[in-house]
Enzyme design. Structure first.
Site, PDB file in Angstrom:
ATOM      1  N   LYS A  11       0.885  -1.132  -0.018  1.00  0.00           N
ATOM      2  CA  LYS A  11       0.089   0.089   0.043  1.00  0.00           C
ATOM      3  C   LYS A  11       0.777   1.222  -0.185  1.00  0.00           C
ATOM      4  O   LYS A  11       2.056   1.149   0.245  1.00  0.00           O
ATOM      5  CB  LYS A  11      -0.888  -0.025   1.081  1.00  0.00           C
ATOM      6  CG  LYS A  11      -2.016  -1.048   1.185  1.00  0.00           C
ATOM      7  CD  LYS A  11      -2.688  -1.282   2.516  1.00  0.00           C
ATOM      8  CE  LYS A  11      -3.767  -2.356   2.579  1.00  0.00           C
ATOM      9  NZ  LYS A  11      -4.848  -2.243   3.591  1.00  0.00           N
ATOM     10  N   TYR A  51     -12.580  -2.486  -2.392  1.00  0.00           N
ATOM     11  CA  TYR A  51     -13.013  -2.482  -1.044  1.00  0.00           C
ATOM     12  C   TYR A  51     -14.488  -2.526  -1.094  1.00  0.00           C
ATOM     13  O   TYR A  51     -15.032  -1.913   0.337  1.00  0.00           O
ATOM     14  CB  TYR A  51     -12.488  -1.301  -0.342  1.00  0.00           C
ATOM     15  CG  TYR A  51     -11.181  -1.472   0.255  1.00  0.00           C
ATOM     16  CD1 TYR A  51     -10.624  -2.605   0.905  1.00  0.00           C
ATOM     17  CD2 TYR A  51      -9.950  -0.589   0.032  1.00  0.00           C
ATOM     18  CE1 TYR A  51      -9.328  -2.906   1.376  1.00  0.00           C
ATOM     19  CE2 TYR A  51      -8.700  -0.729   0.300  1.00  0.00           C
ATOM     20  CZ  TYR A  51      -8.372  -2.123   1.080  1.00  0.00           C
ATOM     21  OH  TYR A  51      -7.249  -2.120   1.490  1.00  0.00           O
ATOM     22  N   PHE A  59     -15.442   4.103   8.225  1.00  0.00           N
ATOM     23  CA  PHE A  59     -14.072   4.488   7.549  1.00  0.00           C
ATOM     24  C   PHE A  59     -13.975   4.325   6.271  1.00  0.00           C
ATOM     25  O   PHE A  59     -12.783   4.610   5.576  1.00  0.00           O
ATOM     26  CB  PHE A  59     -12.928   3.755   8.616  1.00  0.00           C
ATOM     27  CG  PHE A  59     -13.164   2.214   8.189  1.00  0.00           C
ATOM     28  CD1 PHE A  59     -12.662   1.332   7.363  1.00  0.00           C
ATOM     29  CD2 PHE A  59     -13.913   1.344   9.549  1.00  0.00           C
ATOM     30  CE1 PHE A  59     -12.910   0.134   7.178  1.00  0.00           C
ATOM     31  CE2 PHE A  59     -14.049   0.147   9.216  1.00  0.00           C
ATOM     32  CZ  PHE A  59     -13.432  -0.527   8.229  1.00  0.00           C
ATOM     33  N   ARG A 112       2.397  -6.260   9.276  1.00  0.00           N
ATOM     34  CA  ARG A 112       1.875  -5.196   9.856  1.00  0.00           C
ATOM     35  C   ARG A 112       2.205  -4.860  11.122  1.00  0.00           C
ATOM     36  O   ARG A 112       2.225  -3.700  11.637  1.00  0.00           O
ATOM     37  CB  ARG A 112       0.389  -5.638   9.826  1.00  0.00           C
ATOM     38  CG  ARG A 112      -0.284  -5.579   8.326  1.00  0.00           C
ATOM     39  CD  ARG A 112      -1.401  -6.310   8.433  1.00  0.00           C
ATOM     40  NE  ARG A 112      -2.348  -6.216   6.924  1.00  0.00           N
ATOM     41  CZ  ARG A 112      -3.497  -6.685   6.768  1.00  0.00           C
ATOM     42  NH1 ARG A 112      -3.927  -7.334   7.674  1.00  0.00           N
ATOM     43  NH2 ARG A 112      -4.143  -6.266   5.578  1.00  0.00           N
ATOM     44  N   ASN A 126      -1.819  -0.196   7.322  1.00  0.00           N
ATOM     45  CA  ASN A 126      -1.259  -1.534   7.864  1.00  0.00           C
ATOM     46  C   ASN A 126      -0.504  -2.124   6.327  1.00  0.00           C
ATOM     47  O   ASN A 126       0.025  -3.459   6.443  1.00  0.00           O
ATOM     48  CB  ASN A 126      -2.311  -2.665   8.084  1.00  0.00           C
ATOM     49  CG  ASN A 126      -3.550  -2.658   7.311  1.00  0.00           C
ATOM     50  OD1 ASN A 126      -3.272  -2.302   5.960  1.00  0.00           O
ATOM     51  ND2 ASN A 126      -4.468  -3.269   7.514  1.00  0.00           N
ATOM     52  N   HIS A 129      -1.949  -5.237   1.519  1.00  0.00           N
ATOM     53  CA  HIS A 129      -3.402  -5.949   1.427  1.00  0.00           C
ATOM     54  C   HIS A 129      -3.051  -7.633   1.109  1.00  0.00           C
ATOM     55  O   HIS A 129      -1.875  -7.601   0.312  1.00  0.00           O
ATOM     56  CB  HIS A 129      -3.974  -5.296   0.275  1.00  0.00           C
ATOM     57  CG  HIS A 129      -5.363  -6.185  -0.108  1.00  0.00           C
ATOM     58  ND1 HIS A 129      -6.463  -6.220   0.808  1.00  0.00           N
ATOM     59  CD2 HIS A 129      -5.437  -7.215  -1.119  1.00  0.00           C
ATOM     60  CE1 HIS A 129      -7.225  -7.058   0.298  1.00  0.00           C
ATOM     61  NE2 HIS A 129      -6.527  -7.858  -0.788  1.00  0.00           N
ATOM     62  N   GLU A 140     -10.367 -10.561  -6.738  1.00  0.00           N
ATOM     63  CA  GLU A 140      -9.448  -9.366  -6.508  1.00  0.00           C
ATOM     64  C   GLU A 140      -8.137  -9.358  -7.801  1.00  0.00           C
ATOM     65  O   GLU A 140      -7.698  -8.440  -8.601  1.00  0.00           O
ATOM     66  CB  GLU A 140      -8.512  -9.342  -5.225  1.00  0.00           C
ATOM     67  CG  GLU A 140      -9.555  -8.865  -4.026  1.00  0.00           C
ATOM     68  CD  GLU A 140      -8.987  -9.027  -2.704  1.00  0.00           C
ATOM     69  OE1 GLU A 140      -9.564  -8.782  -1.695  1.00  0.00           O
ATOM     70  OE2 GLU A 140      -7.764  -9.644  -2.619  1.00  0.00           O
TER      71      GLU A 140
HETATM   72  P1  DAT Z   1      -7.787  -7.009   5.766  1.00  0.00           P
HETATM   73  O1  DAT Z   1      -6.966  -6.031   5.093  1.00  0.00           O
HETATM   74  O2  DAT Z   1      -6.971  -7.767   6.807  1.00  0.00           O
HETATM   75  O3  DAT Z   1      -8.381  -8.323   5.078  1.00  0.00           O
HETATM   76  P2  DAT Z   1     -10.294  -6.120   6.015  1.00  0.00           P
HETATM   77  O4  DAT Z   1     -10.627  -6.777   4.801  1.00  0.00           O
HETATM   78  O5  DAT Z   1     -11.288  -6.360   7.144  1.00  0.00           O
HETATM   79  O6  DAT Z   1      -9.154  -6.683   6.726  1.00  0.00           O
HETATM   80  O7  DAT Z   1     -10.416  -4.527   5.887  1.00  0.00           O
HETATM   81  C1  DAT Z   1      -9.765  -3.927   4.713  1.00  0.00           C
HETATM   82  C2  DAT Z   1      -8.886  -2.653   5.339  1.00  0.00           C
HETATM   83  O8  DAT Z   1      -9.690  -1.837   5.933  1.00  0.00           O
HETATM   84  C3  DAT Z   1      -7.924  -3.088   6.301  1.00  0.00           C
HETATM   85  O9  DAT Z   1      -6.593  -3.518   5.936  1.00  0.00           O
HETATM   86  C4  DAT Z   1      -7.646  -1.787   6.906  1.00  0.00           C
HETATM   87  C5  DAT Z   1      -9.217  -1.082   6.993  1.00  0.00           C
HETATM   88  N1  DAT Z   1      -9.938  -1.466   8.388  1.00  0.00           N
HETATM   89  C6  DAT Z   1     -10.426  -2.608   8.506  1.00  0.00           C
HETATM   90  N2  DAT Z   1     -11.233  -2.521   9.748  1.00  0.00           N
HETATM   91  C7  DAT Z   1     -10.811  -1.163  10.227  1.00  0.00           C
HETATM   92  C8  DAT Z   1     -11.259  -0.484  11.392  1.00  0.00           C
HETATM   93  N3  DAT Z   1     -11.944  -0.935  12.352  1.00  0.00           N
HETATM   94  N4  DAT Z   1     -10.688   0.701  11.401  1.00  0.00           N
HETATM   95  C9  DAT Z   1      -9.889   1.414  10.515  1.00  0.00           C
HETATM   96  N5  DAT Z   1      -9.666   0.682   9.425  1.00  0.00           N
HETATM   97  C10 DAT Z   1     -10.076  -0.525   9.154  1.00  0.00           C
HETATM   98 MG    MG Z   2      -9.625  -8.238   3.541  1.00  0.00          MG
END
Ligand code: DAT
Ligand code: MG
Length: 171
Positions: A11, A51, A59, A112, A126, A129, A140
């Protein structure tokens, strides 16, 4: 165990912090092969499609600004490095190396955990991805890569003819 493919993105924070080498080194511990790679300037449309499952989260707008590098002032931080990795049990193993979504809860030895942070605005920066399941990985990979950008045909393809399609070529 089955051979799987997944999408990994470095990222904009990972690019900006010059972490590409460190991240690829950590990922290489899993001994998987890269079957596609490129740098992508992330459009709003691509960010939204990537996303889409999170579109109702509070967020979501910040998440789009983050993956587009807008929170770093745009160019030259408006891009990500995209990779398709292939290997045995690839998704679970790469997610372990990537670490938990919340960088503060992630194993400190994970990518991360070592390099991520939560901004004062609450955005999880983080760094990477990592696809989280087979169907999501397929969606994806097809979103980010064209068939010819991956060295094997990992999914069925079809031939299409597009009439009057303009293309940019080297002059
Ligand atoms: P991951 O990237 O571990 O698959 P995800 O798909 O649930 O996690 O979420 C995508 C991204 O969104 C994640 O890398 C960071 C952001 N994100 C997820 N939950 C969040 C939260 N509670 N607050 C802020 N950003 C968040
Ligand atoms: Mg995810």
């Amino acid at each position: 165990m089955a051979v799987e493919q997944l999408l990994i993105l470095i990222k904009p924070d990972g690019v900006k912090k010059s972490l590409t080498g460190n991240i690829l080194t950590k990922l290489s511990e899993a001994r998987m092969v890269i079957i596609g790679s490129k740098t992508v300037k992330v459009s709003r449309e691509l960010a939204e499609k990537h996303y889409w499952q999170l579109k109702d989260k509070p967020f979501f707008p910040e998440l789009l600004d983050y993956i587009q590098g807008k929170i770093f002032g745009g160019a030259p931080w408006d891009r990500v490095l995209a990779f398709v990795y292939q290997g045995e049990d690839a998704i679970a193993r790469m997610r372990k190396i990537a670490g938990a979504t919340n960088p503060e809860e992630a194993d400190p030895i994970s990518i991360r955990g070592a390099y991520g942070r939560i901004t004062t605005k609450g955005v999880y920066e983080n760094v990477v991805h990592c696809s989280s399941e087979i169907s999501e990985a397929e969606r994806e990979i097809k979103l980010w890569f064209k068939p010819e950008e991956i060295v094997y045909n990992i999914y069925p393809t079809k031939e299409i003819t597009i009439e009057n399609k303009k293309e940019t070529a080297w002059a």
